[in-house]
Design a protein around this motif. Structure first.
Motif, PDB file in Angstrom:
ATOM      1  N   PRO A  42       0.815  -1.218   0.000  1.00  0.00           N
ATOM      2  CA  PRO A  42       0.000   0.000   0.000  1.00  0.00           C
ATOM      3  C   PRO A  42       0.852   1.272   0.000  1.00  0.00           C
ATOM      4  CG  PRO A  42       0.041  -0.976   2.192  1.00  0.00           C
ATOM      5  CD  PRO A  42       0.759  -1.933   1.287  1.00  0.00           C
ATOM      6  N   LYS A  43       0.692   2.066  -1.040  1.00  0.00           N
ATOM      7  CA  LYS A  43       1.402   3.356  -1.123  1.00  0.00           C
ATOM      8  C   LYS A  43       0.552   4.414  -0.438  1.00  0.00           C
ATOM      9  CE  LYS A  43       3.354   2.111  -5.637  1.00  0.00           C
ATOM     10  NZ  LYS A  43       3.419   2.503  -7.075  1.00  0.00           N
ATOM     11  N   VAL A  44       0.522   4.341   0.884  1.00  0.00           N
ATOM     12  CA  VAL A  44      -0.316   5.246   1.660  1.00  0.00           C
ATOM     13  C   VAL A  44       0.545   5.979   2.684  1.00  0.00           C
ATOM     14  CG1 VAL A  44      -2.388   3.854   1.364  1.00  0.00           C
ATOM     15  CG2 VAL A  44      -0.888   3.415   3.313  1.00  0.00           C
ATOM     16  N   LEU A  45      -0.004   7.039   3.227  1.00  0.00           N
ATOM     17  CA  LEU A  45       0.707   7.860   4.202  1.00  0.00           C
ATOM     18  C   LEU A  45       0.973   7.073   5.477  1.00  0.00           C
ATOM     19  CD1 LEU A  45       1.775  10.714   4.892  1.00  0.00           C
ATOM     20  CD2 LEU A  45      -0.469  11.182   5.889  1.00  0.00           C
ATOM     21  N   LYS A  46       2.217   7.067   5.912  1.00  0.00           N
ATOM     22  CA  LYS A  46       2.618   6.405   7.145  1.00  0.00           C
ATOM     23  C   LYS A  46       3.383   7.402   8.005  1.00  0.00           C
ATOM     24  CE  LYS A  46       6.268   3.776   7.395  1.00  0.00           C
ATOM     25  NZ  LYS A  46       7.274   2.695   7.315  1.00  0.00           N
ATOM     26  N   THR A  47       2.971   7.534   9.237  1.00  0.00           N
ATOM     27  CA  THR A  47       3.693   8.397  10.163  1.00  0.00           C
ATOM     28  C   THR A  47       4.480   7.509  11.112  1.00  0.00           C
ATOM     29  OG1 THR A  47       2.020  10.126  10.023  1.00  0.00           O
ATOM     30  CG2 THR A  47       3.497  10.190  11.924  1.00  0.00           C
ATOM     31  N   ASP A  48       5.805   7.574  11.037  1.00  0.00           N
ATOM     32  CA  ASP A  48       6.663   6.687  11.813  1.00  0.00           C
ATOM     33  C   ASP A  48       7.036   7.338  13.142  1.00  0.00           C
ATOM     34  OD1 ASP A  48       8.211   4.452  12.395  1.00  0.00           O
ATOM     35  OD2 ASP A  48       9.025   4.342  10.358  1.00  0.00           O
ATOM     36  N   TYR A  49       7.803   6.597  13.937  1.00  0.00           N
ATOM     37  CA  TYR A  49       8.090   7.035  15.309  1.00  0.00           C
ATOM     38  C   TYR A  49       8.792   8.389  15.367  1.00  0.00           C
ATOM     39  CZ  TYR A  49      13.059   5.894  14.868  1.00  0.00           C
ATOM     40  OH  TYR A  49      14.381   5.887  14.486  1.00  0.00           O
ATOM     41  N   GLY A  50       9.763   8.622  14.490  1.00  0.00           N
ATOM     42  CA  GLY A  50      10.507   9.880  14.511  1.00  0.00           C
ATOM     43  C   GLY A  50       9.627  11.065  14.197  1.00  0.00           C
ATOM     44  N   GLN A  51       8.754  10.887  13.220  1.00  0.00           N
ATOM     45  CA  GLN A  51       7.835  11.974  12.866  1.00  0.00           C
ATOM     46  C   GLN A  51       6.830  12.241  13.989  1.00  0.00           C
ATOM     47  OE1 GLN A  51       7.105   9.596   9.624  1.00  0.00           O
ATOM     48  NE2 GLN A  51       8.875  10.369   8.498  1.00  0.00           N
ATOM     49  N   GLU A  52       6.384  11.177  14.667  1.00  0.00           N
ATOM     50  CA  GLU A  52       5.508  11.357  15.834  1.00  0.00           C
ATOM     51  C   GLU A  52       6.212  12.169  16.912  1.00  0.00           C
ATOM     52  OE1 GLU A  52       4.519   7.494  17.208  1.00  0.00           O
ATOM     53  OE2 GLU A  52       2.922   7.173  15.745  1.00  0.00           O
ATOM     54  N   GLU A  53       7.474  11.852  17.145  1.00  0.00           N
ATOM     55  CA  GLU A  53       8.240  12.538  18.184  1.00  0.00           C
ATOM     56  C   GLU A  53       8.489  13.997  17.833  1.00  0.00           C
ATOM     57  OE1 GLU A  53      10.452   8.319  19.289  1.00  0.00           O
ATOM     58  OE2 GLU A  53      11.532   9.879  18.196  1.00  0.00           O
ATOM     59  N   ALA A  54       8.820  14.259  16.576  1.00  0.00           N
ATOM     60  CA  ALA A  54       9.038  15.642  16.148  1.00  0.00           C
ATOM     61  C   ALA A  54       7.756  16.465  16.288  1.00  0.00           C
ATOM     62  CB  ALA A  54       9.540  15.677  14.707  1.00  0.00           C
ATOM     63  N   ALA A  55       6.629  15.860  15.937  1.00  0.00           N
ATOM     64  CA  ALA A  55       5.355  16.556  16.062  1.00  0.00           C
ATOM     65  C   ALA A  55       5.047  16.871  17.525  1.00  0.00           C
ATOM     66  CB  ALA A  55       4.232  15.723  15.454  1.00  0.00           C
ATOM     67  N   ALA A  56       5.395  15.933  18.415  1.00  0.00           N
ATOM     68  CA  ALA A  56       5.141  16.141  19.845  1.00  0.00           C
ATOM     69  C   ALA A  56       6.027  17.245  20.411  1.00  0.00           C
ATOM     70  CB  ALA A  56       5.371  14.838  20.602  1.00  0.00           C
TER      71      ALA A  56
END
Length: 511
Positions: free
Chosen positions: A359-373
């Motif tokens: 699936p070529k879909v949007l995935k938010t990985d751990y690093g991006q979650e942390e940066a957003a936080a």
């Protein structure tokens, strides 16, 4: 397989992750495994679909579908459901050398092809496999298996990443004498110095290497084949050679100002962080309870000062780019921006990307979650690249000129390229740039040393039937042969190359 109505009765559950603002204080793995009861329910969700694409591992159109190792997924899920954990391990070990690696870092190709995932959440196969192997280690089921008889044949494996380790394990158990050559100071290749601790703690690698040494595999570290030892010498001393040295030639960014200081390739940055974190002597090999807690370095530490308070620019939107984001957040970056050339993927499958394709879909990985936080927003900026780096009076990078991109189809070739949008240039303050734009292939000096042909992508040329290169008695596997890929594909290649080498030595193979 599983409970016939399990996928209707139970919801998918994954291991619980530590909260982003808590886990950024350390570099350890941050997931808490499910309880035995809950893990059993996850196994029960396997839906007896009849055609298990999860274990197919082939191509549907131009996309891979399912596990390339052909793990017998429905069987292992059923054994987890029924509580037959030891049998689940025995079944998994028939097709898989290192579930402890893929259970942590694999993107789960099996789950992407799960029939249950067509209309609901797929079965948590990756979590099941990690639970199987960790329970097996804890229960003493994973034992050294040295061969009872040696064949008298000698094989050299160049590179100790997942492909090289898989080939070495298989050939050693067959009875051949195997020596693994690694140019770095520790075994593991990119498992060691390319994947951060929070995804794969290094005691996991040490535990497996200790078992392989007990089985009779010889490891030689700090030996750069092609430089420290000649290819002719290796071919003289060994009956066969497998080049599993990875695709370690990073893709560069060719723009004005590229020679500025504080611009690094991601793999060099991640490797340096791992080395700095592991300088202290770790706990007992394989002893999870005594493993070192890798805390974020003190602000006086040189590694922390290297990143702390800086505006970090990560170029590349893949897994390695995400690892750079997560690492930079832990080291106290003032801000982190991650550039991605391509458009933002859709949140759901497009009609042109049907199941069971990846699936070529949007995935938010751990690093991006942390940066957003930490910074209050997703660090990713799509359809954007760097057109120039600007230096200060000391030659350090201080700004990056970024430009927006738009897709444009070439009428002659039919291909779509991302082209700059006129007038969209912007300047952004940066003091550290990490290039995570992928890899171009094996490093040239290795191919030159063995006089092997390379393909158009600078990979060592060898097919996926016999894995032979253009040089007699020399084989190639893993990223060195297929280009930058996944750990699970590297393990598959190592196993298949081992079969080919065994057959060339013995006239047949039972691997």
């Amino acid at each position: 397989m599983g409970k016939s109505t399990g996928f209707l009765e139970y919801e998918r559950k994954d291991a619980t992750s530590e909260a982003p603002l808590t886990r950024i204080k350390h570099f350890n793995e941050f997931k808490t495994p499910l309880s035995t009861q809950e893990q059993s329910r996850q196994g029960a969700r396997c839906m007896e679909c009849g055609v298990p694409f999860c274990q197919f591992g082939g191509f549907v159109g131009s996309m891979t579908s399912g596990c390339p190792l052909h793990n017998l997924v429905p069987e292992t899920n059923d054994l987890v459901y029924t509580g037959n954990w030891e049998q689940a391990y025995r079944r998994l070990a028939k097709t898989h050398c290192f579930p402890e690696f893929t259970g942590r870092v694999c993107p789960a190709l099996c789950e992407a092809a799960c029939t249950c995932g067509l209309h609901d959440a797929p079965v948590a196969t990756k979590e099941n496999e990690k639970s199987i192997i960790e329970r097996a280690f804890a229960s003493g089921w994973v034992e050294a298996c040295p061969p009872k008889i040696r064949t008298g044949k000698k094989v050299a494996v160049v590179g100790s990443g997942p492909s090289g380790l898989a080939a070495a394990m298989m050939l050693n158990r067959r009875g051949h004498s195997v020596t693994v050559f690694e140019r770095s100071d520790k075994i593991g290749g990119l498992l060691r110095y390319g994947i951060p601790n929070m995804k794969l703690e290094k005691w996991v690698i040490d535990r497996r290497v200790a078992l392989m040494e007990e089985e009779g595999v010889e490891f030689k570290i700090g030996v750069d084949v092609g430089k420290d030892i000649k290819a002719t010498q290796l071919l003289k001393d060994y009956d066969r050679v497998i080049l599993a040295c990875g695709a370690s030639n990073p893709r560069d960014i060719s723009v004005p100002g590229r020679d500025a200081k504080n611009i690094y390739f991601a793999v060099d940055f991640l490797g340096a962080v791992t080395k700095a974190l592991t300088e202290a002597k770790p706990g007992s090999v394989g002893d999870e309870d005594s493993r070192k807690t890798y805390m974020v370095p003190d602000k006086k530490d040189s590694l922390c000062n290297f990143v702390k308070g800086k505006n970090v620019l990560v170029i590349g939107g893949g897994d390695t780019g995400n690892d750079c984001v997560g690492t930079s957040v832990r080291l106290g970056a003032k801000s982190v921006v991650q550039l991605e050339m391509m458009p933002m993927p859709p949140k759901e499958r497009a009609a042109s990307n049907p199941w069971p394709e990846w699936p070529k879909v949007l995935k938010t990985d751990y690093g991006q979650e942390e940066a957003a936080a930490v910074y209050g927003k997703d660090p990713r900026v799509y359809q954007t690249t760097v057109s120039e780096f600007i230096k200060d009076e000391k030659g350090n990078v201080c700004k990056a000129k970024i430009v927006s991109l738009t897709p444009q189809k070439d009428e002659k070739t039919g291909r779509t390229a991302m082209v700059p949008v006129e007038g969209s240039e912007k300047l952004m303050d940066v003091q550290l740039v990490l290039i995570a734009a992928g890899f171009l292939g094996a490093q040239k000096y290795v191919a030159d040393a063995f006089k092997t042909a390379t393909d158009g992508r600078s990979n060592i040329a060898a097919n996926d039937v016999d894995y032979k290169t253009s040089t007699d008695r020399v084989f190639a596997a893993g990223d060195a042969r297929r280009g930058q890929s996944l750990v699970v594909w590297a393990i598959h290649e190592g196993r298949e190359a081992a079969r080919a080498v065994d057959e060339s030595l013995m006239g047949y193979t039972n691997l």
